[in-house]
Design a protein around this motif. Structure first.
Motif, short mmCIF file in Angstrom:
data_model
loop_
_atom_site.label_atom_id
_atom_site.label_comp_id
_atom_site.label_asym_id
_atom_site.label_seq_id
_atom_site.Cartn_x
_atom_site.Cartn_y
_atom_site.Cartn_z
N ASP A 167 -14.98 9.70 2.50
CA ASP A 167 -15.04 8.90 1.27
C ASP A 167 -14.35 9.55 0.07
O ASP A 167 -13.73 8.87 -0.73
CB ASP A 167 -16.49 8.59 0.91
CG ASP A 167 -17.06 7.48 1.79
OD1 ASP A 167 -16.27 6.76 2.40
OD2 ASP A 167 -18.30 7.35 1.84
N ASN A 168 -14.50 10.87 -0.07
CA ASN A 168 -14.00 11.50 -1.30
C ASN A 168 -12.55 11.99 -1.18
O ASN A 168 -12.06 12.72 -2.03
CB ASN A 168 -14.90 12.67 -1.71
CG ASN A 168 -15.03 13.72 -0.63
OD1 ASN A 168 -14.51 13.55 0.47
ND2 ASN A 168 -15.71 14.80 -0.94
N ASP A 209 -4.57 11.23 2.43
CA ASP A 209 -5.22 12.36 3.11
C ASP A 209 -5.92 11.91 4.39
O ASP A 209 -5.86 12.59 5.42
CB ASP A 209 -6.23 13.03 2.18
CG ASP A 209 -5.54 13.79 1.05
OD1 ASP A 209 -4.34 14.10 1.20
OD2 ASP A 209 -6.20 14.06 0.03
N ASN A 210 -6.61 10.77 4.33
CA ASN A 210 -7.32 10.28 5.49
C ASN A 210 -6.37 9.91 6.62
O ASN A 210 -6.65 10.14 7.80
CB ASN A 210 -8.18 9.06 5.12
CG ASN A 210 -9.58 9.44 4.70
OD1 ASN A 210 -10.44 9.71 5.52
ND2 ASN A 210 -9.82 9.50 3.39
N CYS A 237 -11.05 6.75 -1.02
CA CYS A 237 -11.54 5.79 -0.01
C CYS A 237 -12.89 5.19 -0.38
O CYS A 237 -13.18 4.05 0.00
CB CYS A 237 -11.60 6.47 1.36
SG CYS A 237 -9.95 6.57 2.13
N MET A 238 -13.74 5.92 -1.10
CA MET A 238 -15.03 5.36 -1.46
C MET A 238 -14.90 4.17 -2.41
O MET A 238 -15.83 3.38 -2.57
CB MET A 238 -15.92 6.44 -2.08
CG MET A 238 -15.50 6.89 -3.47
SD MET A 238 -16.68 8.05 -4.21
CE MET A 238 -16.63 9.42 -3.05
N GLU A 297 -10.25 -3.17 3.00
CA GLU A 297 -9.24 -2.12 2.81
C GLU A 297 -9.52 -0.91 3.66
O GLU A 297 -8.60 -0.28 4.19
CB GLU A 297 -9.16 -1.74 1.33
CG GLU A 297 -8.58 -2.83 0.44
CD GLU A 297 -8.70 -2.52 -1.04
OE1 GLU A 297 -7.85 -2.96 -1.82
OE2 GLU A 297 -9.69 -1.83 -1.42
N ARG A 298 -10.80 -0.58 3.84
CA ARG A 298 -11.16 0.56 4.69
C ARG A 298 -10.76 0.29 6.14
O ARG A 298 -10.25 1.17 6.84
CB ARG A 298 -12.66 0.84 4.59
CG ARG A 298 -13.10 1.34 3.22
CD ARG A 298 -14.62 1.45 3.15
NE ARG A 298 -15.12 2.53 3.97
CZ ARG A 298 -15.28 3.78 3.57
NH1 ARG A 298 -14.97 4.12 2.33
NH2 ARG A 298 -15.75 4.69 4.38
N CYS A 299 -10.97 -0.95 6.60
CA CYS A 299 -10.57 -1.31 7.96
C CYS A 299 -9.05 -1.22 8.12
O CYS A 299 -8.54 -0.76 9.14
CB CYS A 299 -11.06 -2.71 8.30
SG CYS A 299 -12.86 -2.84 8.51
N VAL A 300 -8.32 -1.66 7.09
CA VAL A 300 -6.87 -1.59 7.13
C VAL A 300 -6.41 -0.14 7.22
O VAL A 300 -5.52 0.21 8.02
CB VAL A 300 -6.26 -2.26 5.88
CG1 VAL A 300 -4.76 -1.98 5.80
CG2 VAL A 300 -6.51 -3.76 5.90
N VAL A 301 -7.04 0.73 6.42
CA VAL A 301 -6.68 2.15 6.45
C VAL A 301 -6.93 2.74 7.83
O VAL A 301 -6.13 3.55 8.33
CB VAL A 301 -7.47 2.93 5.37
CG1 VAL A 301 -7.27 4.44 5.53
CG2 VAL A 301 -7.04 2.50 3.97
#
Length: 482
Positions: free
Chosen positions: A93-94, A99-100, A139-140, A146-150
């Motif tokens: 999340d942070n 980076d992810n 990401c948080m 958007e998280r699913c897309v990432v």
């Protein structure tokens, strides 16, 4: 010639003194989206585990990208190039999107990280996939979509051969799910392969190249695109029709919702009678938690009131009156509403002392409740450790707790999430049981296909406002994405 990505031949696995996969066969090719629909959940977890990592099998063979990686006499001690995208995010999340995607992956060994170079690489990928996300975003701060897309982008960068998407419809709103499916189609056109686990053929058929039904640990039917029609599904499904046509004998006053306004709801107005079911269908999903937060006392209504039996309940007395008149069944109910260190009867009678403060919940009271509900629930009412129960029995506790508390209205958030076909049918039966007792039911839904079996009215919400009302005679003509 199609390139093979995954082939499983007559695979048998065992665990917990039972067969998980039973002569399981599956064949997936590069660039296709393959949908897998579980009639029941038997073997699904073992299948996911087996595709990701080559755990021991009792019989059969498994091939990945044309190479045998597992069999009953030999297996490779490696992780397959698979990415699992489920309800539990794998993002940190942070950290930023960049980076992810780039740094937190196997094979990334640079000690000095040039963030500008990585960001530029990500921009090219975003443009290629036609996605609009800020590479520098934390990401948080991203939405669920958007998280699913990432995660999909991360899978692509990692060189993943197969992306498994597990029951994501319960995380995303209808609109976001449609957009996410479009992203998967783009990925498939570029040669990436997707195995999509869904709970309903109406969710899977529209965008998958092929689909299959799975039951008791085996594939029982594979559908090509030309065969994906509702009439072809009938032999592999179970009926949700109501065999007991009894209706509520409750003749109480109508329940009115007058101009209910919250942060995401605007002048919500409708009425219902005891024992009726209204489905509030919100594509955006935003109003659900907003309304539940107000009903549970976490937030205040901005305006409006609810009228029950001539009594007005507004923001001034909602916390006091609401706890008596309203019940709430949360999403993922058996995970969020049960106490697994407590017995069945203690779970069932939870909050009863609040409903009837003048009555102490003694052991004699509990025994009386057990006798009363034995005819409905059987021996399970005497179970001491609810961890031993199956999903149907766990849902019994949640819904019969409401049955026992007997509120005027119960709000149910996405009741069919994470439920296979048999469990969905049981939940429908439980909702009908509440209706027959005269409890008004309001379902907060982001998919409606199963909700219509219990609905007496469907209200379509857009931007927090009712835009369309459907009665049962018109359910067959609904032209909205489900």
């Amino acid at each position: 010639m199609k390139k093979e990505i995954l082939r499983m031949e007559n695979v048998i696995t065992e665990g917990n003194d039972m067969t998980n996969l039973d002569n399981f066969n599956l064949h997936i090719f590069q660039g296709e989206i393959f949908g897998l629909i579980g009639i029941n959940e038997h073997g699904k977890d073992r299948l996911v585990q087996l595709i990701c990592k080559n755990i021991p099998i009792k019989f059969g063979r498994i091939y990945f990208s044309g190479h045998q990686v597992n069999s009953y006499h030999h297996r490779e001690e490696i992780q397959n190039k698979v990415y699992l995208l489920g309800q539990n995010s794998r993002l940190v999340d942070n950290l930023t999107v960049t980076d992810n995607i780039f740094v937190l992956r196997k094979g990334f060994k640079k000690y000095c990280i040039n963030k500008r170079v990585l960001a530029n690489q990500l921009v090219f990928l975003l443009q290629d996939m036609e996605v609009n996300i800020d590479p520098r975003a934390i990401c948080m701060e991203l939405s669920e979509y958007e998280r699913c897309v990432v995660e999909v982008l991360k899978a692509i960068i990692q060189g993943t051969r197969l992306i498994m998407v597990d029951d994501i419809s319960n995380v995303l709103s209808t609109k976001d799910l449609d957009n996410f499916k479009k992203l998967l189609i783009k990925a498939a056109h570029k040669g990436y392969t997707v195995l999509y686990f869904g709970n309903h053929h109406e969710e899977v058929f529209p965008f998958c190249n092929r689909a299959a039904f799975m039951k008791d640990g085996k594939v029982i039917k594979v559908f090509d695109k030309k065969d994906m029609k509702d009439e072809n599904v009938i032999p592999y499904t179970i009926s949700f029709e109501d065999k007991d046509k009894k209706t509520s004998e409750e003749n109480g006053s109508a329940i009115y919702f007058h101009d209910i306004t919250t942060e995401d709801l605007h002048n919500l107005t409708f009425s219902m009678r005891p024992g009726e079911c209204v489905v509030l269908y919100d594509k955006s999903k935003r109003s659900q938690q907003d309304l539940i937060s107000c009903l549970s006392g976490e937030k205040e209504l901005e305006a409006g009131f609810i009228e029950i039996s001539g009594e007005m309940i507004d923001k001034r007395n909602l916390r006091k009156k609401g706890k008596v008149n309203f019940g709430i069944i949360e999403g993922q109910a058996i995970e969020t509403m049960l106490f697994y260190d407590m017995s069945y009867i203690d779970n069932l009678s939870f909050l009863l002392d609040f409903k009837t403060p003048h009555v102490r919940i003694t052991e004699n009271v509990k025994k009386s409740i057990q006798r009363e509900y034995y005819k409905e629930l059987g021996e399970e009412v005497y179970v001491a450790d609810i961890r031993t129960l199956d999903k149907k029995s766990l849902y019994n506790i949640v819904y019969y707790r409401i049955h026992l508390l007997n509120p005027k209205v119960v709000f149910i958030v996405q009741p069919f999430s994470n439920a296979d076909m048999y469990v969905r049918r049981h939940i429908i039966h439980l909702i009908r049981t509440l209706k027959r007792k005269g409890i008004a039911v309001i379902i907060l839904a982001v998919t409606i296909s199963d909700s219509l079996f219990v609905a007496d009215k469907l209200l379509l919400l857009e931007d927090g406002t009712i835009t369309q009302e459907y009665l049962p005679d018109a359910f067959g003509s609904i032209e909205i994405s489900i």
